[in-house]
Design an enzyme around this catalytic site. Structure first.
Site, PDB file in Angstrom:
ATOM      1  N   ASP A  29      10.878   4.647  39.813  1.00  0.00           N
ATOM      2  CA  ASP A  29       9.552   4.468  39.225  1.00  0.00           C
ATOM      3  C   ASP A  29       8.836   3.341  39.961  1.00  0.00           C
ATOM      4  O   ASP A  29       9.438   2.588  40.729  1.00  0.00           O
ATOM      5  CB  ASP A  29       9.648   4.172  37.722  1.00  0.00           C
ATOM      6  CG  ASP A  29      10.376   2.873  37.420  1.00  0.00           C
ATOM      7  OD1 ASP A  29      11.283   2.503  38.203  1.00  0.00           O
ATOM      8  OD2 ASP A  29      10.050   2.217  36.422  1.00  0.00           O
TER       9      ASP A  29
ATOM     10  N   ASP B 245       6.954  -0.150  39.980  1.00  0.00           N
ATOM     11  CA  ASP B 245       6.865  -1.379  39.184  1.00  0.00           C
ATOM     12  C   ASP B 245       5.465  -1.964  39.308  1.00  0.00           C
ATOM     13  O   ASP B 245       4.971  -2.177  40.427  1.00  0.00           O
ATOM     14  CB  ASP B 245       7.896  -2.401  39.670  1.00  0.00           C
ATOM     15  CG  ASP B 245       9.323  -1.873  39.561  1.00  0.00           C
ATOM     16  OD1 ASP B 245       9.708  -1.471  38.454  1.00  0.00           O
ATOM     17  OD2 ASP B 245      10.035  -1.862  40.578  1.00  0.00           O
TER      18      ASP B 245
END
EC number: 2.7.7.19
Length: 470
Positions: free
Chosen positions: A192, A194
Protein backbone atom coordinates in the site's frame (compact mmCIF):
# COMPACT_ATOMS: atom_id res chain seq x y z
CA UNK A 1 -42.41 24.10 16.71
CA UNK A 2 -41.37 25.87 13.52
CA UNK A 3 -43.38 24.75 10.49
CA UNK A 4 -40.39 25.08 8.13
CA UNK A 5 -38.13 22.97 10.37
CA UNK A 6 -40.88 20.38 10.83
CA UNK A 7 -41.41 20.18 7.07
CA UNK A 8 -37.68 19.78 6.41
CA UNK A 9 -37.39 17.00 8.99
CA UNK A 10 -40.53 15.33 7.65
CA UNK A 11 -39.18 15.29 4.09
CA UNK A 12 -35.79 14.00 5.28
CA UNK A 13 -37.11 11.30 7.62
CA UNK A 14 -39.98 10.30 5.35
CA UNK A 15 -42.38 10.69 8.27
CA UNK A 16 -43.50 13.26 10.79
CA UNK A 17 -40.71 13.81 13.38
CA UNK A 18 -41.47 13.09 17.01
CA UNK A 19 -41.15 15.94 19.51
CA UNK A 20 -37.85 14.46 20.69
CA UNK A 21 -36.55 14.14 17.12
CA UNK A 22 -37.58 17.71 16.39
CA UNK A 23 -35.67 19.17 19.35
CA UNK A 24 -32.64 16.91 18.87
CA UNK A 25 -32.35 17.43 15.10
CA UNK A 26 -33.39 21.05 14.62
CA UNK A 27 -29.75 22.16 14.98
CA UNK A 28 -28.95 19.94 11.98
CA UNK A 29 -31.52 21.48 9.63
CA UNK A 30 -28.94 23.40 7.60
CA UNK A 31 -26.94 20.22 6.98
CA UNK A 32 -30.13 18.30 6.22
CA UNK A 33 -31.15 20.90 3.64
CA UNK A 34 -27.72 20.63 2.05
CA UNK A 35 -28.14 16.85 1.84
CA UNK A 36 -31.64 17.09 0.36
CA UNK A 37 -30.66 19.67 -2.27
CA UNK A 38 -27.57 17.68 -3.24
CA UNK A 39 -27.60 16.64 -6.90
CA UNK A 40 -27.45 12.88 -6.56
CA UNK A 41 -27.50 12.30 -10.32
CA UNK A 42 -24.17 14.12 -10.72
CA UNK A 43 -22.83 12.29 -7.68
CA UNK A 44 -23.85 8.91 -9.13
CA UNK A 45 -22.11 9.87 -12.38
CA UNK A 46 -18.90 10.72 -10.49
CA UNK A 47 -18.93 7.40 -8.63
CA UNK A 48 -19.40 5.53 -11.92
CA UNK A 49 -16.47 7.42 -13.47
CA UNK A 50 -14.29 6.66 -10.43
CA UNK A 51 -15.28 3.01 -10.76
CA UNK A 52 -14.39 2.91 -14.46
CA UNK A 53 -11.03 4.61 -13.91
CA UNK A 54 -9.78 2.90 -10.74
CA UNK A 55 -11.95 -0.18 -10.05
CA UNK A 56 -12.72 -1.35 -13.59
CA UNK A 57 -12.33 -5.09 -12.95
CA UNK A 58 -14.74 -5.15 -10.01
CA UNK A 59 -18.02 -6.68 -11.12
CA UNK A 60 -20.75 -4.22 -10.25
CA UNK A 61 -23.22 -2.76 -12.72
CA UNK A 62 -24.17 0.93 -13.04
CA UNK A 63 -27.65 0.09 -11.75
CA UNK A 64 -26.21 -1.64 -8.67
CA UNK A 65 -24.02 1.38 -7.92
CA UNK A 66 -27.01 3.70 -8.27
CA UNK A 67 -29.05 1.49 -5.93
CA UNK A 68 -26.29 1.46 -3.29
CA UNK A 69 -26.08 5.26 -3.37
CA UNK A 70 -29.81 5.96 -3.28
CA UNK A 71 -30.31 3.43 -0.48
CA UNK A 72 -27.72 5.21 1.65
CA UNK A 73 -29.30 8.62 1.11
CA UNK A 74 -32.62 7.16 2.33
CA UNK A 75 -31.07 5.30 5.26
CA UNK A 76 -32.31 7.83 7.80
CA UNK A 77 -35.87 6.73 7.05
CA UNK A 78 -35.18 3.27 8.48
CA UNK A 79 -34.11 4.25 12.00
CA UNK A 80 -35.52 6.20 14.91
CA UNK A 81 -32.30 6.14 16.96
CA UNK A 82 -31.12 9.71 17.54
CA UNK A 83 -27.51 8.53 17.76
CA UNK A 84 -27.72 6.76 14.41
CA UNK A 85 -29.48 9.74 12.84
CA UNK A 86 -26.67 12.04 13.98
CA UNK A 87 -24.10 9.67 12.47
CA UNK A 88 -25.98 9.40 9.17
CA UNK A 89 -26.34 13.19 8.95
CA UNK A 90 -22.65 13.73 9.72
CA UNK A 91 -21.45 11.23 7.12
CA UNK A 92 -23.92 12.35 4.46
CA UNK A 93 -22.85 15.97 5.08
CA UNK A 94 -19.20 15.05 4.58
CA UNK A 95 -20.09 13.31 1.31
CA UNK A 96 -22.14 16.15 -0.16
CA UNK A 97 -19.68 18.82 1.01
CA UNK A 98 -16.37 17.28 0.01
CA UNK A 99 -16.57 14.30 -2.35
CA UNK A 100 -16.37 16.30 -5.57
CA UNK A 101 -13.25 18.19 -4.48
CA UNK A 102 -11.55 15.22 -2.82
CA UNK A 103 -12.20 12.25 -5.14
CA UNK A 104 -14.60 13.45 -7.83
CA UNK A 105 -11.90 15.70 -9.26
CA UNK A 106 -9.81 12.61 -10.04
CA UNK A 107 -12.17 11.81 -12.92
CA UNK A 108 -11.38 15.05 -14.77
CA UNK A 109 -8.55 15.41 -17.25
CA UNK A 110 -5.20 14.96 -15.56
CA UNK A 111 -2.76 17.87 -15.49
CA UNK A 112 0.46 17.46 -17.44
CA UNK A 113 2.99 15.37 -15.55
CA UNK A 114 6.48 16.81 -15.57
CA UNK A 115 8.59 13.65 -15.70
CA UNK A 116 11.39 13.55 -13.19
CA UNK A 117 14.97 12.78 -14.10
CA UNK A 118 15.66 11.64 -10.54
CA UNK A 119 16.23 7.91 -10.90
CA UNK A 120 18.72 5.82 -8.98
CA UNK A 121 20.30 2.50 -9.83
CA UNK A 122 22.22 1.86 -6.62
CA UNK A 123 24.26 -1.16 -7.76
CA UNK A 124 27.37 0.04 -5.95
CA UNK A 125 25.38 0.49 -2.74
CA UNK A 126 23.81 -2.96 -2.60
CA UNK A 127 26.89 -4.64 -1.11
CA UNK A 128 27.24 -1.88 1.49
CA UNK A 129 23.53 -2.05 2.34
CA UNK A 130 23.65 -5.85 2.54
CA UNK A 131 26.62 -5.79 4.91
CA UNK A 132 24.99 -3.12 7.10
CA UNK A 133 21.77 -5.08 7.42
CA UNK A 134 23.61 -8.34 8.04
CA UNK A 135 25.37 -6.71 11.01
CA UNK A 136 22.09 -5.56 12.60
CA UNK A 137 20.08 -8.68 11.73
CA UNK A 138 20.13 -9.87 15.33
CA UNK A 139 16.46 -10.65 16.08
CA UNK A 140 14.71 -13.98 15.72
CA UNK A 141 11.81 -14.42 13.32
CA UNK A 142 8.44 -13.81 14.91
CA UNK A 143 5.37 -15.74 13.79
CA UNK A 144 2.88 -13.06 14.81
CA UNK A 145 1.02 -11.36 11.94
CA UNK A 146 1.01 -7.58 12.10
CA UNK A 147 -2.05 -5.72 10.78
CA UNK A 148 0.06 -4.06 8.10
CA UNK A 149 0.84 -7.52 6.66
CA UNK A 150 -2.81 -8.64 6.35
CA UNK A 151 -3.73 -6.76 3.18
CA UNK A 152 -6.96 -6.47 1.20
CA UNK A 153 -7.45 -7.38 -2.45
CA UNK A 154 -8.54 -3.76 -2.95
CA UNK A 155 -5.03 -2.40 -2.31
CA UNK A 156 -4.08 -2.49 -6.02
CA UNK A 157 -7.16 -0.46 -6.97
CA UNK A 158 -6.65 2.03 -4.16
CA UNK A 159 -2.99 2.42 -5.11
CA UNK A 160 -4.04 3.36 -8.65
CA UNK A 161 -6.38 5.97 -7.20
CA UNK A 162 -3.73 7.20 -4.76
CA UNK A 163 -1.18 7.84 -7.51
CA UNK A 164 -3.65 10.25 -9.11
CA UNK A 165 -4.71 11.67 -5.74
CA UNK A 166 -1.11 12.45 -4.78
CA UNK A 167 -0.64 14.43 -7.99
CA UNK A 168 -3.91 16.36 -7.69
CA UNK A 169 -3.55 17.11 -3.98
CA UNK A 170 0.21 17.48 -3.65
CA UNK A 171 -0.08 20.54 -1.42
CA UNK A 172 -2.01 18.62 1.23
CA UNK A 173 -0.84 15.01 0.75
CA UNK A 174 2.65 13.54 0.47
CA UNK A 175 3.97 10.00 0.55
CA UNK A 176 6.85 8.14 2.10
CA UNK A 177 7.96 4.52 2.39
CA UNK A 178 8.24 1.90 -0.34
CA UNK A 179 6.16 3.67 -2.99
CA UNK A 180 8.15 6.89 -2.63
CA UNK A 181 11.36 4.90 -3.07
CA UNK A 182 9.83 3.11 -6.07
CA UNK A 183 9.56 6.55 -7.70
CA UNK A 184 13.33 6.85 -7.21
CA UNK A 185 14.12 3.26 -8.11
CA UNK A 186 11.47 1.30 -10.10
CA UNK A 187 12.99 -2.04 -9.05
CA UNK A 188 11.58 -1.53 -5.55
CA UNK A 189 8.35 -3.39 -4.82
CA UNK A 190 5.63 -1.77 -2.73
CA UNK A 191 2.35 -2.74 -1.10
CA UNK A 192 0.00 0.00 0.00
CA UNK A 193 1.04 3.64 -0.35
CA UNK A 194 2.05 5.37 2.89
CA UNK A 195 0.74 8.92 3.14
CA UNK A 196 0.72 12.00 5.35
CA UNK A 197 -2.00 14.57 4.76
CA UNK A 198 -3.81 17.51 6.29
CA UNK A 199 -7.36 16.19 5.77
CA UNK A 200 -6.96 12.50 6.49
CA UNK A 201 -10.37 11.87 8.07
CA UNK A 202 -12.34 13.51 5.25
CA UNK A 203 -10.33 11.66 2.61
CA UNK A 204 -10.72 8.24 4.23
CA UNK A 205 -14.46 8.69 4.77
CA UNK A 206 -14.92 9.60 1.11
CA UNK A 207 -12.80 6.64 0.03
CA UNK A 208 -14.78 4.33 2.32
CA UNK A 209 -18.02 5.42 0.67
CA UNK A 210 -16.56 5.05 -2.81
CA UNK A 211 -15.60 1.44 -2.03
CA UNK A 212 -18.96 0.74 -0.39
CA UNK A 213 -20.95 2.13 -3.31
CA UNK A 214 -18.88 0.21 -5.87
CA UNK A 215 -18.60 -3.15 -4.08
CA UNK A 216 -21.73 -3.07 -1.93
CA UNK A 217 -19.58 -4.24 1.00
CA UNK A 218 -19.04 -2.47 4.28
CA UNK A 219 -15.66 -0.97 5.09
CA UNK A 220 -14.60 0.37 8.45
CA UNK A 221 -12.33 3.13 9.70
CA UNK A 222 -10.31 2.58 12.86
CA UNK A 223 -8.46 5.15 14.93
CA UNK A 224 -5.66 3.55 16.94
CA UNK A 225 -4.97 5.11 20.37
CA UNK A 226 -1.21 4.44 20.42
CA UNK A 227 -0.54 6.15 17.08
CA UNK A 228 -1.05 9.91 16.91
CA UNK A 229 -3.64 11.12 14.38
CA UNK A 230 -3.66 7.76 12.62
CA UNK A 231 -6.58 6.10 10.86
CA UNK A 232 -6.73 2.85 8.93
CA UNK A 233 -9.32 1.70 6.42
CA UNK A 234 -10.22 -2.01 6.52
CA UNK A 235 -12.43 -4.07 4.26
CA UNK A 236 -15.34 -6.34 5.19
CA UNK A 237 -12.86 -9.13 6.01
CA UNK A 238 -10.97 -6.82 8.39
CA UNK A 239 -8.02 -6.65 5.97
CA UNK A 240 -5.86 -3.55 5.56
CA UNK A 241 -6.70 -1.28 2.60
CA UNK A 242 -4.86 1.95 3.37
CA UNK A 243 -3.87 4.03 6.36
CA UNK A 244 -3.07 7.69 6.77
CA UNK A 245 -1.51 10.01 9.31
CA UNK A 246 -3.02 13.45 9.69
CA UNK A 247 -0.75 16.45 10.29
CA UNK A 248 -1.32 20.15 10.77
CA UNK A 249 -0.49 22.48 7.89
CA UNK A 250 2.51 23.91 9.76
CA UNK A 251 3.88 20.40 10.26
CA UNK A 252 3.37 19.65 6.56
CA UNK A 253 5.32 22.81 5.75
CA UNK A 254 8.22 21.73 7.98
CA UNK A 255 8.60 18.27 6.43
CA UNK A 256 11.51 18.17 3.95
CA UNK A 257 10.24 16.91 0.62
CA UNK A 258 11.15 16.54 -3.04
CA UNK A 259 8.93 16.53 -6.16
CA UNK A 260 8.95 13.49 -8.45
CA UNK A 261 6.47 13.18 -11.34
CA UNK A 262 4.22 15.81 -9.72
CA UNK A 263 4.18 13.84 -6.44
CA UNK A 264 5.82 15.14 -3.29
CA UNK A 265 7.69 12.53 -1.26
CA UNK A 266 9.36 12.91 2.11
CA UNK A 267 13.01 13.72 1.46
CA UNK A 268 14.91 10.40 1.35
CA UNK A 269 17.53 11.83 3.71
CA UNK A 270 14.83 12.16 6.35
CA UNK A 271 13.49 8.73 5.44
CA UNK A 272 16.94 7.21 5.94
CA UNK A 273 17.11 8.66 9.46
CA UNK A 274 13.61 7.36 10.14
CA UNK A 275 14.69 3.91 8.97
CA UNK A 276 17.73 3.97 11.26
CA UNK A 277 15.49 5.07 14.13
CA UNK A 278 12.95 2.32 13.47
CA UNK A 279 15.60 -0.41 13.61
CA UNK A 280 15.53 0.14 17.38
CA UNK A 281 11.97 -1.22 17.35
CA UNK A 282 12.20 -4.98 17.83
CA UNK A 283 9.25 -5.62 15.46
CA UNK A 284 11.21 -4.06 12.60
CA UNK A 285 14.25 -6.21 13.33
CA UNK A 286 11.97 -9.25 13.26
CA UNK A 287 10.73 -8.10 9.84
CA UNK A 288 14.36 -7.80 8.76
CA UNK A 289 15.03 -11.36 9.88
CA UNK A 290 12.16 -12.55 7.65
CA UNK A 291 13.23 -10.70 4.51
CA UNK A 292 16.59 -8.97 4.47
CA UNK A 293 16.65 -8.62 0.68
CA UNK A 294 13.56 -6.39 0.70
CA UNK A 295 15.21 -4.00 3.13
CA UNK A 296 18.54 -4.14 1.26
CA UNK A 297 17.25 -2.53 -1.94
CA UNK A 298 15.47 0.18 0.06
CA UNK A 299 18.54 1.00 2.13
CA UNK A 300 20.78 0.94 -0.96
CA UNK A 301 18.49 3.44 -2.70
CA UNK A 302 18.45 5.75 0.32
CA UNK A 303 22.23 5.57 0.69
CA UNK A 304 22.74 6.34 -3.00
CA UNK A 305 20.41 9.34 -2.78
CA UNK A 306 22.18 10.73 0.28
CA UNK A 307 25.61 10.09 -1.22
CA UNK A 308 24.73 12.07 -4.34
CA UNK A 309 22.61 14.78 -2.69
CA UNK A 310 24.97 15.60 0.17
CA UNK A 311 28.30 14.40 -1.22
CA UNK A 312 28.82 12.00 1.67
CA UNK A 313 31.79 9.66 1.39
CA UNK A 314 31.06 6.18 2.71
CA UNK A 315 34.32 4.89 4.16
CA UNK A 316 33.40 3.89 7.70
CA UNK A 317 35.44 6.71 9.22
CA UNK A 318 33.55 8.05 12.22
CA UNK A 319 34.35 9.19 15.74
CA UNK A 320 31.20 10.62 17.31
CA UNK A 321 28.34 8.37 16.21
CA UNK A 322 26.28 7.01 17.64
CA UNK A 323 26.40 9.74 20.26
CA UNK A 324 27.36 8.45 23.73
CA UNK A 325 24.25 7.39 25.62
CA UNK A 326 23.32 5.83 28.95
CA UNK A 327 20.05 4.42 30.26
CA UNK A 328 18.37 5.01 33.62
CA UNK A 329 16.17 1.98 34.29
CA UNK A 330 14.19 3.59 37.10
CA UNK A 331 13.32 6.79 35.21
CA UNK A 332 13.28 5.13 31.76
CA UNK A 333 15.33 7.98 30.34
CA UNK A 334 18.21 7.80 27.86
CA UNK A 335 20.80 10.53 28.40
CA UNK A 336 22.71 11.48 25.26
CA UNK A 337 25.91 13.53 25.04
CA UNK A 338 25.46 15.83 22.02
CA UNK A 339 28.33 18.18 22.83
CA UNK A 340 30.53 17.08 19.91
CA UNK A 341 28.23 18.69 17.34
CA UNK A 342 27.15 22.20 16.48
CA UNK A 343 23.68 21.88 17.99
CA UNK A 344 21.74 24.37 20.10
CA UNK A 345 21.93 21.86 22.97
CA UNK A 346 24.73 19.89 24.58
CA UNK A 347 22.75 17.11 26.20
CA UNK A 348 19.51 15.24 25.50
CA UNK A 349 17.09 13.60 27.87
CA UNK A 350 15.20 11.06 25.79
CA UNK A 351 12.12 9.78 27.61
CA UNK A 352 10.55 6.39 26.96
CA UNK A 353 7.34 7.45 28.74
CA UNK A 354 5.54 10.35 27.09
CA UNK A 355 3.53 11.27 30.19
CA UNK A 356 6.75 11.65 32.20
CA UNK A 357 8.12 14.00 29.55
CA UNK A 358 4.92 16.07 29.58
CA UNK A 359 5.05 16.30 33.37
CA UNK A 360 8.69 17.41 33.41
CA UNK A 361 8.07 20.01 30.69
CA UNK A 362 5.29 21.45 32.87
CA UNK A 363 7.68 21.57 35.82
CA UNK A 364 10.17 23.50 33.69
CA UNK A 365 7.44 26.08 33.04
CA UNK A 366 8.52 26.20 29.39
CA UNK A 367 6.01 26.95 26.66
CA UNK A 368 8.14 26.69 23.52
CA UNK A 369 8.06 22.92 22.96
CA UNK A 370 7.70 21.98 19.29
CA UNK A 371 5.37 19.14 18.31
CA UNK A 372 5.97 17.55 14.91
CA UNK A 373 3.17 15.06 15.55
CA UNK A 374 3.65 11.63 13.97
CA UNK A 375 6.49 12.87 11.75
CA UNK A 376 8.78 12.52 14.76
CA UNK A 377 6.28 10.97 17.19
CA UNK A 378 7.43 13.43 19.81
CA UNK A 379 7.58 16.96 21.07
CA UNK A 380 10.98 18.60 21.42
CA UNK A 381 11.94 21.18 23.99
CA UNK A 382 15.29 22.96 24.20
CA UNK A 383 15.81 24.47 27.63
CA UNK A 384 19.14 25.67 29.07
CA UNK A 385 21.12 23.79 26.37
CA UNK A 386 19.28 20.55 27.11
CA UNK A 387 16.91 18.80 24.71
CA UNK A 388 13.88 17.04 26.15
CA UNK A 389 12.16 14.58 23.83
CA UNK A 390 10.32 11.26 23.65
CA UNK A 391 11.36 8.03 21.91
CA UNK A 392 8.45 5.81 20.91
CA UNK A 393 10.38 2.62 20.11
CA UNK A 394 11.88 -0.17 22.16
CA UNK A 395 15.42 0.23 23.49
CA UNK A 396 17.75 -2.71 22.93
CA UNK A 397 20.51 -3.42 25.43
CA UNK A 398 23.75 -5.23 24.58
CA UNK A 399 24.51 -5.77 28.28
CA UNK A 400 22.86 -4.86 31.57
CA UNK A 401 24.28 -1.35 31.53
CA UNK A 402 25.08 -0.73 27.87
CA UNK A 403 22.64 0.41 25.21
CA UNK A 404 22.92 -1.66 22.04
CA UNK A 405 24.52 0.30 19.22
CA UNK A 406 21.36 -0.19 17.12
CA UNK A 407 19.30 1.72 19.68
CA UNK A 408 21.99 4.29 20.44
CA UNK A 409 22.09 5.02 16.72
CA UNK A 410 18.29 5.07 16.59
CA UNK A 411 18.15 7.71 19.32
CA UNK A 412 20.85 9.71 17.53
CA UNK A 413 18.80 9.53 14.31
CA UNK A 414 15.76 10.82 16.21
CA UNK A 415 17.79 13.83 17.32
CA UNK A 416 19.04 14.45 13.77
CA UNK A 417 15.45 14.38 12.51
CA UNK A 418 14.81 17.36 14.79
CA UNK A 419 17.82 19.14 13.31
CA UNK A 420 16.45 18.70 9.79
CA UNK A 421 12.90 19.71 10.75
CA UNK A 422 14.18 22.92 12.33
CA UNK A 423 16.76 23.73 9.62
CA UNK A 424 19.61 23.11 12.04
CA UNK A 425 23.11 21.82 11.36
CA UNK A 426 23.05 18.16 10.32
CA UNK A 427 25.50 17.37 7.50
CA UNK A 428 28.52 16.35 9.60
CA UNK A 429 26.49 14.24 12.05
CA UNK A 430 24.58 12.78 9.08
CA UNK A 431 27.85 11.66 7.51
CA UNK A 432 28.95 10.25 10.86
CA UNK A 433 25.77 8.30 11.55
CA UNK A 434 25.79 6.74 8.07
CA UNK A 435 29.43 5.76 8.35
CA UNK A 436 28.80 4.34 11.83
CA UNK A 437 26.67 1.68 10.13
CA UNK A 438 29.62 0.26 8.21
CA UNK A 439 32.09 -2.53 8.99
CA UNK A 440 30.31 -3.73 12.13
CA UNK A 441 30.13 -7.17 13.68
CA UNK A 442 26.87 -8.57 14.99
CA UNK A 443 26.20 -7.84 18.64
CA UNK A 444 23.51 -9.99 20.27
CA UNK A 445 20.59 -8.43 22.12
CA UNK A 446 20.91 -8.85 25.89
CA UNK A 447 17.58 -7.30 26.86
CA UNK A 448 14.69 -5.35 25.35
CA UNK A 449 13.30 -2.31 27.16
CA UNK A 450 9.62 -2.13 26.17
CA UNK A 451 8.24 0.99 24.57
CA UNK A 452 5.63 3.22 26.14
CA UNK A 453 2.29 1.48 26.60
CA UNK A 454 -0.49 3.71 25.35
CA UNK A 455 -3.96 3.36 26.79
CA UNK A 456 -7.26 4.28 25.24
CA UNK A 457 -10.04 2.93 23.09
CA UNK A 458 -10.07 2.43 19.35
CA UNK A 459 -12.17 5.00 17.55
CA UNK A 460 -14.50 3.52 14.94
CA UNK A 461 -16.43 4.79 11.95
CA UNK A 462 -18.74 2.02 10.76
CA UNK A 463 -20.93 3.12 7.84
CA UNK A 464 -23.05 -0.03 7.86
CA UNK A 465 -23.91 0.19 11.57
CA UNK A 466 -24.10 4.01 11.71
CA UNK A 467 -21.45 4.23 14.42
CA UNK A 468 -18.89 6.95 15.10
CA UNK A 469 -16.83 6.66 18.28
CA UNK A 470 -13.86 8.85 19.15
Amino acid sequence: MSNSITLTLKNYLGRMPTINEYHMLKSQVRNIQKIMFFNKDIFISLIKKNKKKFFSEIKSSPSEIKTHILEYFLKQQKTSSIGKLYTIIELQTILVSSYTDVLGVLTTKSPYVFPSNIKYEPHSMKKIAHDILTSINVATISEKVMGRHNVSNLVTNVNLLMEEYLRRHNKSCICYGSYSLYLLNPSIKYGDIDILQTNSRIFLINLAFLIKFITGHNVMLLKVPYLKNYMVLRDNEDKHIIDSFNVRQETMHAIPKILIDNIYIVDPTFQLLSMIKMFSQIDRLEDLAKNQEKATIKLATLLEYVRIKHGIILNGNVTNMPMPASFNYEKRIVTVDASKYNFSFKKCFVYLDENSLSSDILDLNADDAIDFENVSNSVFLINDEVMYTYFSNTILMSSKNEIHEISARGVSAHILMYQILTDGDFLIPLSDIINSLMFKEKTPIFNIIPRDKKTGKHGIINIEKDIITH
